[in-house]
Write an enzyme that holds these catalytic residues in place. Structure first.
Site, PDB file in Angstrom:
ATOM      1  N   ASP A  97       0.861  -1.185   0.000  1.00  0.00           N
ATOM      2  CA  ASP A  97       0.000   0.000   0.000  1.00  0.00           C
ATOM      3  C   ASP A  97       0.890   1.224   0.000  1.00  0.00           C
ATOM      4  O   ASP A  97       2.001   1.196   0.533  1.00  0.00           O
ATOM      5  CB  ASP A  97      -0.901   0.009   1.229  1.00  0.00           C
ATOM      6  CG  ASP A  97      -1.944  -1.095   1.195  1.00  0.00           C
ATOM      7  OD1 ASP A  97      -2.486  -1.364   0.116  1.00  0.00           O
ATOM      8  OD2 ASP A  97      -2.229  -1.677   2.262  1.00  0.00           O
ATOM      9  N   ASP A 100      -7.019  -1.239  -4.644  1.00  0.00           N
ATOM     10  CA  ASP A 100      -8.064  -0.925  -3.664  1.00  0.00           C
ATOM     11  C   ASP A 100      -9.003   0.152  -4.195  1.00  0.00           C
ATOM     12  O   ASP A 100     -10.222   0.081  -4.011  1.00  0.00           O
ATOM     13  CB  ASP A 100      -7.440  -0.454  -2.351  1.00  0.00           C
ATOM     14  CG  ASP A 100      -6.561  -1.498  -1.689  1.00  0.00           C
ATOM     15  OD1 ASP A 100      -6.769  -2.706  -1.927  1.00  0.00           O
ATOM     16  OD2 ASP A 100      -5.660  -1.105  -0.936  1.00  0.00           O
TER      17      ASP A 100
END
Length: 166
Positions: free
Chosen positions: A119, A137
């Site tokens: 991330d 995401d």
């Protein structure tokens, strides 16, 4: 294979996700932080071994990654089938499913490579810090919103346009 035309979008999401994660993995160190917009949007380098929002990230189970990959594979197979056979019945929903498929594939590939997901974007609003996320995401979130929109308003939109033709 009416809906197969949307698969290019899934591949584009997968490519963009992998390219951005590769750049973060290659050019930053773990725990890297750099403010992009004041302290509202922050570029980070974090590894999430769990699922969305860090759920299960502290799990020590050796079964977590294989179960997450199995679940991802089942979901991706179902999404691929729905897109390829035109089961979504609406361009907005097909687009949404293609975004979800591309995002799921991006995060699944990351799990295969790293046993977790990279991330790199963090958003802060006052004292609230949104958990770090990535392109995959974002695609999953936007795709889910599009599918929900189609479910809520698609039938009504079709009904209204068919009545205008009378």
């Amino acid at each position: 294979m009416r809906g197969a035309r949307w698969l290019w979008l899934s591949l584009a999401v997968l490519a963009a996700d992998r390219a951005t994660k590769f750049a973060i993995e290659r050019y930053t160190s773990p725990f890297f932080r750099h403010s992009i917009v004041s302290d509202i949007v922050v570029l980070v380098h974090s590894q999430n071994p769990g699922i969305a929002f860090g759920v299960f990230s502290n799990s020590t189970s050796p079964w977590l990654t294989p179960l997450l990959l199995l679940g991802s594979g089942v979901v991706m197979g179902l999404l691929l089938w729905m897109i390829a056979t035109g089961r979504a019945r609406g361009g907005i929903a097909e687009c949404g499913l293609a975004l979800i498929l591309g995002g799921a594939a991006g995060n699944a590939l990351d799990r295969v490579i790293h046993s977790g997901v990279t991330d790199f974007l963090e958003v802060r609003l006052w004292t609230y810090i949104w958990p770090a996320f990535n392109v995959a995401d974002s695609a999953i979130t936007i795709g889910a919103a599009l599918v929900l929109f189609e479910l809520l308003f698609g039938a009504r939109r079709t009904h209204v346009s068919s009545q205008r033709g009378r």
